[in-house]
Design a protein around this motif. Structure first.
Motif, PDB file in Angstrom:
ATOM      1  N   ALA A  49      87.385 -27.548  27.613  1.00  0.00           N
ATOM      2  CA  ALA A  49      86.938 -28.888  28.014  1.00  0.00           C
ATOM      3  C   ALA A  49      86.024 -28.793  29.236  1.00  0.00           C
ATOM      4  CB  ALA A  49      88.139 -29.790  28.291  1.00  0.00           C
ATOM      5  N   ALA A  50      86.366 -27.901  30.163  1.00  0.00           N
ATOM      6  CA  ALA A  50      85.522 -27.691  31.349  1.00  0.00           C
ATOM      7  C   ALA A  50      84.161 -27.134  30.944  1.00  0.00           C
ATOM      8  CB  ALA A  50      86.215 -26.752  32.329  1.00  0.00           C
ATOM      9  N   ASP A  85      72.599 -28.230  20.233  1.00  0.00           N
ATOM     10  CA  ASP A  85      73.269 -27.158  19.490  1.00  0.00           C
ATOM     11  C   ASP A  85      74.298 -26.442  20.362  1.00  0.00           C
ATOM     12  OD1 ASP A  85      71.854 -27.707  17.178  1.00  0.00           O
ATOM     13  OD2 ASP A  85      70.309 -26.201  17.597  1.00  0.00           O
ATOM     14  N   SER A  86      73.956 -26.211  21.612  1.00  0.00           N
ATOM     15  CA  SER A  86      74.873 -25.559  22.535  1.00  0.00           C
ATOM     16  C   SER A  86      76.080 -26.457  22.817  1.00  0.00           C
ATOM     17  CB  SER A  86      74.147 -25.233  23.853  1.00  0.00           C
ATOM     18  OG  SER A  86      75.051 -24.699  24.783  1.00  0.00           O
ATOM     19  N   ILE A  87      75.837 -27.724  23.030  1.00  0.00           N
ATOM     20  CA  ILE A  87      76.930 -28.674  23.272  1.00  0.00           C
ATOM     21  C   ILE A  87      77.844 -28.741  22.050  1.00  0.00           C
ATOM     22  CG2 ILE A  87      77.454 -31.129  23.629  1.00  0.00           C
ATOM     23  CD1 ILE A  87      74.928 -31.180  25.464  1.00  0.00           C
ATOM     24  N   GLU A  88      77.241 -28.731  20.879  1.00  0.00           N
ATOM     25  CA  GLU A  88      78.024 -28.749  19.644  1.00  0.00           C
ATOM     26  C   GLU A  88      78.918 -27.509  19.538  1.00  0.00           C
ATOM     27  OE1 GLU A  88      77.273 -29.959  15.018  1.00  0.00           O
ATOM     28  OE2 GLU A  88      75.627 -28.991  16.102  1.00  0.00           O
ATOM     29  N   GLN A  89      78.416 -26.357  19.947  1.00  0.00           N
ATOM     30  CA  GLN A  89      79.212 -25.127  19.940  1.00  0.00           C
ATOM     31  C   GLN A  89      80.383 -25.215  20.923  1.00  0.00           C
ATOM     32  OE1 GLN A  89      79.118 -22.483  17.810  1.00  0.00           O
ATOM     33  NE2 GLN A  89      77.736 -23.893  16.760  1.00  0.00           N
ATOM     34  N   LEU A 111      81.846 -27.968  21.786  1.00  0.00           N
ATOM     35  CA  LEU A 111      82.786 -28.902  21.170  1.00  0.00           C
ATOM     36  C   LEU A 111      83.602 -28.195  20.091  1.00  0.00           C
ATOM     37  CD1 LEU A 111      84.051 -31.650  20.731  1.00  0.00           C
ATOM     38  CD2 LEU A 111      82.025 -32.309  19.391  1.00  0.00           C
ATOM     39  N   LEU A 112      82.979 -27.359  19.303  1.00  0.00           N
ATOM     40  CA  LEU A 112      83.692 -26.606  18.274  1.00  0.00           C
ATOM     41  C   LEU A 112      84.771 -25.718  18.899  1.00  0.00           C
ATOM     42  CD1 LEU A 112      84.026 -25.743  15.330  1.00  0.00           C
ATOM     43  CD2 LEU A 112      82.233 -24.050  15.706  1.00  0.00           C
ATOM     44  N   LYS A 113      84.430 -25.054  19.999  1.00  0.00           N
ATOM     45  CA  LYS A 113      85.412 -24.209  20.683  1.00  0.00           C
ATOM     46  C   LYS A 113      86.558 -25.046  21.247  1.00  0.00           C
ATOM     47  CE  LYS A 113      82.178 -20.538  21.801  1.00  0.00           C
ATOM     48  NZ  LYS A 113      81.435 -19.861  22.870  1.00  0.00           N
ATOM     49  N   LEU A 114      86.258 -26.238  21.723  1.00  0.00           N
ATOM     50  CA  LEU A 114      87.306 -27.136  22.210  1.00  0.00           C
ATOM     51  C   LEU A 114      88.235 -27.528  21.060  1.00  0.00           C
ATOM     52  CD1 LEU A 114      87.036 -30.000  24.708  1.00  0.00           C
ATOM     53  CD2 LEU A 114      88.010 -30.481  22.478  1.00  0.00           C
ATOM     54  N   GLU A 115      87.652 -27.856  19.924  1.00  0.00           N
ATOM     55  CA  GLU A 115      88.462 -28.213  18.751  1.00  0.00           C
ATOM     56  C   GLU A 115      89.369 -27.056  18.346  1.00  0.00           C
ATOM     57  OE1 GLU A 115      85.587 -29.305  15.795  1.00  0.00           O
ATOM     58  OE2 GLU A 115      84.957 -31.080  16.904  1.00  0.00           O
TER      59      GLU A 115
END
Length: 109
Positions: free
Chosen positions: A69-70, A83-87, A89-93
Motif C-alpha cells: 500500500a505504501a 502502467d506502473s501504478i497498475e502494477q 495495485l496488482l502487487k497490493l491485491e
C-alpha cells in the motif's frame, strides 16, 4: 506479523481478532474502489484509499500489505505512469490475498 498487531492492541486478542475480521471484510471493497478509481484516472482518491489501507494493515501487523500500500501511495505521489501504478495495485491485491489465505489457514487449524 500477528504478534506486532497484537502488541498494537496492547495484547487484547479479542480486539485484534475483531479488527482483523472487519479489515478482511472491508479491504476487498477498498481494493475494488482502487480499481474503479484507476479506471477513471482518479489518482487523488486512489492515493487516499491506499494511505488508509497502509495504516490499517500496519496497525494489524500485515506488513507485506502495508508495504505494498505504501508503494502504491508513493507511485501515485511521484506521478508514475498508469502502467506502473497498475502494477503496484496488482502487487497490493496479491498481498491482500496472501494475508487472507494465511488467516483462513490459521482459522482452520
Amino acid at each position: 506479523d500477528p504478534a506486532l498487531g497484537l502488541r498494537q492492541m496492547s495484547g487484547k486478542q479479542a480486539l485484534y481478532d475483531k479488527l482483523l475480521v472487519q479489515f478482511l471484510d472491508s479491504a476487498p471493497k477498498e481494493i475494488g474502489s482502487l480499481q474503479d478509481n484507476l479506471a477513471s484516472n482518479n489518482l487523488d482518491r486512489m492515493r487516499r484509499i491506499s494511505h488508509a489501507l497502509k495504516g490499517s494493515a500496519g496497525t494489524l501487523g500485515a506488513m507485506r500489505l502495508h508495504q505494498q500500500a505504501a508503494s502504491l501511495e508513493r507511485a501515485i505521489r511521484q506521478q508514475e505512469n498508469i502502467d506502473s501504478i497498475e502494477q503496484h495495485l496488482l502487487k497490493l491485491e496479491q498481498a491482500f490475498q496472501l494475508l487472507k489465505n494465511c488467516v483462513e489457514k490459521q482459522q482452520n487449524h
